[in-house]
Design an enzyme around this catalytic site. Structure first.
Site, PDB file in Angstrom:
ATOM      1  N   GLU A 153      11.258   4.830  -0.463  1.00 51.64           N
ATOM      2  CA  GLU A 153      11.775   3.783  -1.738  1.00 51.64           C
ATOM      3  C   GLU A 153      11.410   2.728  -1.324  1.00 51.64           C
ATOM      4  O   GLU A 153      11.159   1.912  -0.252  1.00 51.64           O
ATOM      5  CB  GLU A 153      12.802   3.190  -2.607  1.00 51.64           C
ATOM      6  CG  GLU A 153      13.729   4.497  -1.896  1.00 51.64           C
ATOM      7  CD  GLU A 153      14.385   3.233  -0.804  1.00 51.64           C
ATOM      8  OE1 GLU A 153      14.212   1.909  -1.675  1.00 51.64           O
ATOM      9  OE2 GLU A 153      14.656   3.395   0.339  1.00 51.64           O
ATOM     10  N   GLU A 199      12.916   2.362   2.810  1.00 54.05           N
ATOM     11  CA  GLU A 199      11.561   2.831   2.168  1.00 54.05           C
ATOM     12  C   GLU A 199      11.014   4.338   2.993  1.00 54.05           C
ATOM     13  O   GLU A 199       9.907   5.108   2.875  1.00 54.05           O
ATOM     14  CB  GLU A 199      10.834   2.051   3.526  1.00 54.05           C
ATOM     15  CG  GLU A 199      10.501   0.561   3.214  1.00 54.05           C
ATOM     16  CD  GLU A 199       9.941  -0.856   3.922  1.00 54.05           C
ATOM     17  OE1 GLU A 199       9.007   0.134   4.502  1.00 54.05           O
ATOM     18  OE2 GLU A 199      10.182  -1.354   4.409  1.00 54.05           O
TER      19      GLU A 199
END
Length: 374
Positions: A196, A339
């Protein structure tokens, strides 16, 4: 809120969830037997054995493969940053999302090393393209290293002042994740990792975790991307106030998502649900990803059967959420970048498990008496 659209989305999601069946128990037993015949002490490779056995049960294949790998990185902005709960502004979300597509972020470098194709998804970035309508399609081929437009809205609303999203938006975001898994499965991917990007998403994740696990906000909230002690106090205060003023109902996961969640979390929850629907293993990344996994498990019990925990986040609630899910991480690297970096770090460990399982000699091969359970 469009009541007709809400019912349509609920029915659509429900139809998908009805397809979910548990692990293939016969294959699980055979995979465990295979491990026990390999020339080493019983269960001595711990989570490497357990996770490969789980993958066999998910896929229904005694000799599963993870040759083609994907990382879905959901990118979205959060209105709550108006309350000063972050060190940077929402312009950073778009910059990092674009850099994911261009290959110049930590996670893309790690993904390349791990042989993983990365699919960054704009599910709610403030400054990027147009919003989508209705239910996303599954027919188009999607290509890695392209910022996919699945935008629900230009960021959530500020949950300190109003609910972050309405139920239609939440359902649409969940279905984005479900449909992406279906597309990737159709394109031959064997495993999906989660990631994310979204300034302010440790605030939404902490709020959701506190509500879903009935825990004090102080226990579930950390400094995120470098807050000062004063900033952390403000963040905790904003979350505590919002949980009360929004009248968040901990027993209703959709209520928690709508009132204090984020589109990235909703989309990732859809990815985890998609793993169960399409029978493909999904790797949890860090804190934000694990909160999405928790949401998926609350929406559909036993979804964790299709999840693998990569690492335990350095964020205060990282270990607590995994414990609530009943999952153990393969790595403890004190990472908190997000991430998808933790999921990428775990891929080589899974590779080693597959190599041992597929190629190591058995006790019979070595003409050595097999270990017996005591």
């Amino acid at each position: 809120m469009d009541e007709k659209m809400m019912r349509k989305l609920e029915d659509h999601l429900g139809e998908h969830l009805m397809l979910v069946k548990g692990l293939d128990k016969e294959i699980v037993e055979k995979a465990e037997t295979r491990w026990d015949t390999i020339a080493k002490p019983l269960r001595s490779l711990g989570l490497l054995e357990k996770n490969l056995t789980k993958i066999a049960g998910i896929t229904g294949t005694l000799r599963p493969q993870i040759r083609k790998r994907a990382l879905i990185a959901m990118c979205a902005d959060n209105g709550v940053i108006e309350e000063g709960v972050t060190q940077t502004g929402n312009e950073v979300t778009a910059i990092v999302a674009r850099n994911m597509a261009e290959g110049s972020t930590a996670v893309t470098v790690m993904a390349q090393a791990a042989g993983v194709d990365i699919f960054p998804v704009d599910i709610g970035i403030v400054t990027e393209g147009d919003c989508i309508e209705g239910i996303p399609e599954e027919t188009e081929e999607i290509k890695p290293r392209t910022l996919l437009n699945r935008k629900i809205r230009r960021g959530t609303r500020n949950f300190a002042k109003e609910p972050a999203m309405d139920r239609v938006e939440a359902l649409r975001a969940i279905l984005v994740g479900v449909k992406l898994v279906g597309q990737l499965k159709a394109q031959g991917y064997d495993i999906i990792a989660t990631g994310e990007m979204g300034i302010g998403n440790t605030t939404t994740s902490s709020a959701m975790a506190a509500a879903l696990l009935h825990q004090p906000v102080e226990k579930m909230t950390g400094k995120g991307a470098g807050l000062s002690n004063e900033g952390l106090d403000r963040k905790i205060r904003v979350i505590k106030t919002a949980l009360v003023e929004r009248d968040v109902m901990p027993g209703d996961p959709m209520d928690v998502l709508c009132k204090v969640g984020g589109y990235d979390i909703a989309g990732l929850a859809g990815v985890f649900l998609g793993g169960a629907i399409y029978r493909i293993p999904v790797v949890i990344d860090g804190f934000i990803s694990s909160v999405a996994a928790l949401l998926a498990e609350k929406l559909l019990p036993h979804t964790t059967d299709f999840m693998i925990a990569s690492h335990v986040s350095k964020e205060p609630a990282g270990a607590l959420v995994l414990e609530a899910l009943g999952l153990k991480p393969m790595l403890c690297c004190e990472m908190c970048l997000g991430e998808g970096t933790g999921a990428m770090a775990a891929m080589p460990v899974l590779d080693m498990a597959f190599t041992v399982y597929d190629t190591m000699a058995t006790f019979d091969d070595m003409q050595v008496e097999q270990y017996k359970p005591l």
